[in-house]
Design an enzyme around this catalytic site. Structure first.
Site: not given
Length: 347
Positions: A53, A239, A244
């Protein structure tokens, strides 16, 4: 906030885990620190990261997530307040900046990864050390079926367990887990540990959400009988389950920031359709799509902890608040009806 025991370990973790893959890409160091502080205020004691990451993975930013967590530990001195989990990358074709692209789950690579993570995290030990993905050929990251034609040389599971067991004895890691694994892989890790008297895995970190319930196809039984706890990642399907992207074509998120190059499984047309159906159901019952999707994960008996990620505190609050939602039998039946018609489109 409820807490649960991971596998047969002595680790007691909150049933919500703070995911950190945005730290260093979508979140600054200061924002990362605020998220950790807020999570602790809400009773979360579990923080998950990885040497890979932040995402999107690239040489310039790789390791920043662990750096930000490490600077938080150094600044506030609250190492004992958190259960800290990180991961070692598996074979990394296309990730040449991780040990020159020759990474595998052998002794040399795992030891190098642990030492580097400890330095970045500014700690003497890692509570839960996980294998980010298998060394061997396995159907992961959206590959729906096992393909024997993709077989390749790999590090034996017993060899991997041997070095991890040594690191536990040395006190550098406390417990071990796997990630992005199959039912065969999980069972083999248990089998090899028992046969060779090696460290036993306590957890498996796999994707689990409304558009990918493949964990329920055998791994749920294996987890129950082998006492291996599920850490559910991507509960909002990057998401997509917040709806969204359907509500706003320009919405900021991984699927617009890194289109097509990162987890294309969440770009599939059937995933979009299924997500919209779940969103309609949620709103019909007075919930936001994200809250219903998270409440589903939080309520499953086999999920020990759900890993949530956010880019701001407003999102983080909504994600944590969803733990207070009790889904009605009507909603659960409706979710299962959608699932029956659109079975695991993001698997």
């Amino acid at each position: 906030m409820r807490h649960t025991q991971l596998g047969k370990s002595d680790l007691k973790v909150s049933t919500i885990c703070l995911g950190t893959m945005t730290f260093g890409e979508q979140n600054t160091e200061a924002e990362a620190h605020r998220q950790i502080d807020y999570a602790l205020e809400r009773g979360i004691n579990f923080v998950d990261t990885a040497e890979l990451y932040p995402v999107m993975p690239r040489a310039k930013t790789q390791g920043k997530t662990e750096d930000f967590i490490g600077s938080w530990i150094k600044k506030f001195g609250k190492r004992n307040d958190i259960v800290l989990a990180t991961k070692v990358a598996g074979p990394s074709r296309g990730l040449e900046w991780i040990r020159k692209g020759e990474n595998d789950l052998d002794a040399a690579n795992i030891r190098a990864a642990v030492e580097t993570s400890l330095k970045r995290l500014q700690t003497d030990y890692i509570d839960l050390y996980q294998l980010h993905w298998p060394s061997r050929n396995a159907p992961i990251f959206g590959q729906k079926n096992f393909d024997p034609a993709l077989e390749r040389p790999s590090t034996a599971i017993a060899e991997t367990l041997a070095v991890l067991s040594e690191l536990v004895k040395e006190g550098k890691i406390r417990h071990i887990g796997i990630s992005n694994e199959t039912a065969w892989g999980q069972s083999e890790f248990i089998k090899q540990a028992e046969q060779h008297n090696l460290e036993r895995i306590v957890s498996i970190q796999n994707a689990y959400n409304l558009v990918n319930r493949s964990y329920e196809q055998g791994l749920d039984e294996s987890g129950f009988r082998d006492q291996v706890s599920l850490l559910a990642y991507s509960p909002l399907a990057f998401g997509r389950l917040s709806n969204k992207y359907a509500d706003d074509l320009n919405a900021q998120g991984r699927l617009t920031l890194f289109p097509a190059t990162w987890s294309p499984r969440y770009m599939r047309a059937e995933v979009v359709t299924a997500s919209q159906r779940y969103a309609t159901l949620a709103r019909a019952h007075g919930m936001t799509p994200a809250s219903m999707a998270l409440a589903w994960c939080y309520s499953r008996w086999f999920v020990a902890s759900t890993i949530i990620g956010a880019t701001n505190l407003v999102q983080l609050k909504e994600n944590i608040d969803a733990a207070e939602i009790v889904l009605s039998e009507e909603v659960i039946s409706s979710i299962n009806a959608i699932h029956a018609k659109m079975n695991n489109p993001a698997q």
